[in-house]
Write an enzyme that holds these catalytic residues in place. Structure first.
Site: not given
Length: 650
Positions: A338, A527, A531
Site C-alpha cells: 500500500d 496498515d 487494507d
C-alpha cells in the site's frame, strides 16, 4: 513436542510449567535423570573394565535403566491406555525386548540416550519460550502514580485506566498510556526494533516497556498490566505457536503413520524368524528395526525450528502468528505494498500553491482552510497546517468522491479534485503537481477557479533502500493505491517500483492480489485496517506499524510493530532462512530412517549402535532448529544499517 514423537503432552500442567520456566539446563528433569543414569552406566563400565565384583554390575545397569526409563515409560503407558502410540512406544518395546534377551546394558543405554534427547528437546523449547516471555521483564514491577496530589508507589497490578502515572527520565513505562504533561524522546527499540528514539509530547500514545529519555512525564494510564501491549503480544504469540504450517503437518503425518507401520513390520520380522528357525536372532533384529525407524527427529524437526524463529522475530520487533504464517512467508516471491502509511509517512503537507487572476496564495489557502475546517481527511490537516487563517464558511456540504462546497458572504465556493472542478488556466500547473507525485485540489470562488494546492505525502526515508534490497533478493514489488495514476506513478518511480496500480478501491486491491497469487506466492503490506480485504486475500498479510493497534495485531499474519520499513526485508530474510532450516531437518530425518532400517534389518548395526546414531542425529536436528533463533548476519546488518539511514535522510 509432537504427539507422534514423545510424551510431553502427557505431563501435568505443573511439570510442564516448571520445564518451560527452567532457568538453567540442569533444571530440566529429563536432563537430571539422564545424568544420573549416565553416571551409573559409567560406574558399571568401570566395574566391568577393572574386573570388579560382578554382583555389582547388574544392579548398576538395572538402576541406570529404571532412572532413564522414568522419563518416558510412564507417559507412554498413559498414552497406550488412551489408544495412542508414538516413539515412546517403540523405545519402551525395544527396552523391554532387550531386557527379555538379558541385554540390560543395551536396554539401559537406549533409555539413557533417549532421555538425553527428550531433555534437550524440552530445554530448547523452554529456552525459546523464555526468550519470548522475557519481553514481560521489560515492564517494571512498580509505578509511581499521583493520588490526592501526592506521588505514591504502587504495584503494577494496582494500575487502573485513568490513573496518572509519573515517569522520570531513564525509567521504563509500566503500562500503556497517553502523555498528559511533558515532552521527551522515547526509546522503543525493545518493542519495535527501531533504534531511533521517538519524539513524544501531550496527546502521544505511549506503550509499556518504552524507556523515557530526556524529560519527566505525566501519563494517563489507558490499559491494565494484564492487557497492555507487551502482555498482549506475548499472549498472542504463545497462543498462535501451535498453528502448523505445511512442513509441520507433513512431518507429523509421516511420523504418525510410520510408528504403527514399523510395529507391523517388526511383528512380521519376528514371524519370519520362527519360519526360518532362528526366532531369537530375528526377534533381536526386530527390536533394532523398531529403534532404527523411530521418527522422533522427524516429528520435532519443524516445531523446534518454529518456536525458535518466532521468538527471534519478536526480538526484532516483528510479530509472527505461528508456524503456518512463518512457512508461508518463507515462500513469498511477490510483495504488494500500500502507498499511504506504508511507503509514505502518512503525513501529507502542502508543497505548492498555484493561483490565477488576482488571487494570492493566502487567498487560496484562506478559502480552502475554511472549507476543510471540520474535515478529518489527511489532506484537510495538511491545508489547515499551511493556512495562516481560515474563512468563515457556511452550509458546508460534502460531495462523495469529489470534494466540498459551501458559502462565504453569499458566494458559492468549492474545493475538490480536477474533473469535478474544471482546472481551466491551471491545467498545466495541475499536471506539473501530479507529475511531482502530489495530489492536486482546486479551489473555485463564485464559479471561477482561483487556485490549485499540491499536497504530497512524502516517502519514508528508508523506502528506496528497502525496495532496492527486496529487488536484489529476487522479490517482485507492486504498489497498490487509491491515488490517481500520475501521482502514483511518480511516487512509484521515486521508490523504485515500476509496477503501479492506481485509482483502486479496497475491493479492487483484493482482486489484484488474487491475480498476483495465481502466478506466485504473494504478500500484502498495509496498515492492517484500511487494507483489510487485500491483507485477508494475500497468502500472507503484513500489517505495518501495528504497535498498540488491536485490530492490526489480531488480524494480521505478520505484524511489523514499528514504523521502520527496514523490518520488512529483515523478516523476509529471516523467514527464508528458517524455511531452509526446516527443509534441512526434515530431509536429514527421512534420510536417517531410510539408511538405518536396512542396516538394522540385515544385522549390520546392533541395538546400541542404532540407538547412538539415532539419538545423535536427533541432537543435531534440535541444534540445527535452535539456529533459527539466532538472527542471520544479513538480517543483523540490515537492522544495524536502518538507524544511520534514517538519520541521514532526516
Amino acid at each position: 513436542m509432537s504427539a507422534a514423537c514423545g510424551c510431553s503432552d502427557e505431563k501435568n500442567g505443573t511439570e510442564e510449567s516448571e520445564e518451560e520456566e527452567a532457568a538453567s539446563f540442569w533444571q530440566v528433569s529429563e536432563i537430571r535423570a539422564a545424568a544420573a543414569s549416565g553416571a551409573l552406566l559409567l560406574a558399571a563400565w568401570i566395574v566391568s573394565l577393572t574386573g570388579g565384583p560382578q554382583g555389582l554390575l547388574l544392579p548398576l545397569e538395572i538402576m541406570a535403566l529404571l532412572i532413564a526409563a522414568w522419563t518416558f515409560v510412564p507417559s507412554t503407558l498413559r498414552r497406550l491406555l488412551k489408544g495412542k502410540i508414538g516413539v515412546g512406544t517403540l523405545m519402551t518395546i525395544a527396552a523391554a525386548g532387550a531386557v527379555a534377551l538379558g541385554q540390560f546394558e543395551e536396554a539401559a543405554m537406549l533409555a539413557f540416550l533417549y532421555a538425553i534427547s527428550e531433555g534437550l528437546e524440552e530445554y530448547s523449547l523452554a529456552k525459546t519460550r523464555r526468550g519470548l516471555r522475557a519481553l514481560l521483564d521489560l515492564v517494571p514491577v512498580e509505578a509511581i502514580v499521583l493520588r490526592d496530589g501526592a506521588e505514591v508507589t504502587v504495584a503494577l497490578s494496582a494500575l487502573a485506566p485513568g490513573d496518572r502515572m509519573v515517569v522520570r527520565p531513564g525509567e521504563r513505562l509500566a503500562t500503556d498510556g497517553r502523555i498528559i504533561i511533558g515532552r521527551t524522546s522515547l526509546d522503543t527499540s525493545a518493542l519495535t526494533g527501531e533504534s531511533v528514539p521517538v519524539e513524544a509530547g501531550p496527546g502521544t500514545e505511549v506503550y509499556a516497556g518504552s524507556i523515557n529519555g530526556t524529560g519527566p512525564l505525566e501519563v494517563e494510564v489507558t490499559s491494565t498490566a494484564e492487557n497492555n501491549s507487551v502482555a498482549r503480544v506475548v499472549r498472542i504469540v504463545e497462543a498462535e505457536q501451535s498453528r502448523k504450517g505445511p512442513g509441520q503437518r507433513l512431518a507429523d503425518s509421516i511420523a504418525s503413520k510410520l510408528v504403527p507401520g514399523i510395529l507391523i513390520v517388526a511383528v512380521l520380522i519376528i514371524i519370519f524368524g520362527f519360519i526360518v528357525g532362528e526366532p531369537l536372532l530375528w526377534f533381536e533384529r526386530a527390536l533394532v528395526v523398531l529403534v532404527a525407524a523411530s521418527p522422533c527427529a522427524l516429528a520435532i524437526s519443524v516445531p523446534v525450528t518454529v518456536v525458535a524463529s518466532v521468538g527471534a522475530a519478536s526480538r526484532m520487533g516483528v510479530l509472527i502468528k505461528g508456524g503456518g504464517a512463518l512457512e508461508t512467508l518463507g515462500r513469498i516471491r511477490t510483495i504488494a505494498l500500500d502507498k499511504t502509511g506504508t511507503l509514505t509517512r502518512n503525513k501529507p503537507a502542502v508543497i505548492d500553491v498555484a493561483t490565477t487572476g488576482s488571487a494570492s496564495k493566502d487567498d487560496v489557502l484562506f478559502l480552502a482552510a475554511g472549507l476543510e475546517s471540520r474535515s478529518e481527511h489527511p489532506l484537510a490537516h495538511a491545508i489547515l497546517a499551511a493556512a495562516p487563517d481560515r474563512a468563515f464558511v457556511t452550509d458546508v456540504d460534502t460531495v462523495p468522491g469529489a470534494g466540498l462546497e459551501g458559502r462565504v458572504d453569499g458566494r458559492r465556493v468549492r474545493l475538490g479534485r480536477p474533473g469535478w472542478i474544471d482546472a481551466g488556466p491551471l491545467a498545466a500547473d495541475v499536471q506539473r503537481m501530479q507529475q511531482a507525485g502530489a495530489t492536486a485540489v482546486l479551489i473555485e470562488d463564485n464559479g471561477q477557479v482561483i487556485g490549485a494546492i499540491a499536497v504530497r505525502d512524502e516517502l519514508r526515508p528508508e523506502t528506496r533502500q528497502v525496495i532496492d534490497r527486496l529487488s536484489a533478493s529476487g522479490y517482485t514489488t507492486v504498489m497498490l493505491t487509491g491515488d490517481n495514476l500520475i501521482t502514483a506513478t511518480a511516487l512509484g518511480k521515486a521508490a523504485g517500483i515500476t509496477k503501479v496500480h492506481a485509482d483502486l478501491r479496497p475491493e479492487d486491491k483484493a482482486e489484484i492480489i488474487r491475480t498476483l497469487k495465481a502466478r506466485q506466492p504473494t504478500a500484502m503490506v498495509g496498515d492492517g485496517v484500511n487494507d483489510a480485504p487485500a491483507l485477508a486475500t494475500a497468502d500472507t498479510g503484513i500489517a505495518m506499524g501495528a504497535m498498540g493497534s488491536d485490530v492490526a495485531i489480531e488480524t494480521a499474519d505478520i505484524a511489523l510493530m514499528g514504523e521502520d520499513l527496514n523490518h520488512l526485508p529483515q523478516v523476509l530474510d529471516h523467514a527464508r532462512r528458517t524455511r531452509s532450516i526446516m527443509v534441512q531437518n526434515v530431509s536429514l530425518s527421512l534420510l536417517l530412517i531410510a539408511v538405518l532400517i536396512p542396516l538394522a534389518l540385515f544385522g549390520t548395526l546392533g541395538l546400541t549402535a542404532v540407538v547412538l546414531i539415532h539419538e545423535l542425529a536427533e541432537i543435531v536436528v534440535i541444534a540445527n532448529g535452535v539456529r533459527a533463533g539466532r538472527l542471520s548476519r544479513t538480517t543483523a546488518l540490515g537492522a544495524a544499517q536502518s538507524a544511520p539511514a534514517l538519520e541521514a535522510a532526516a
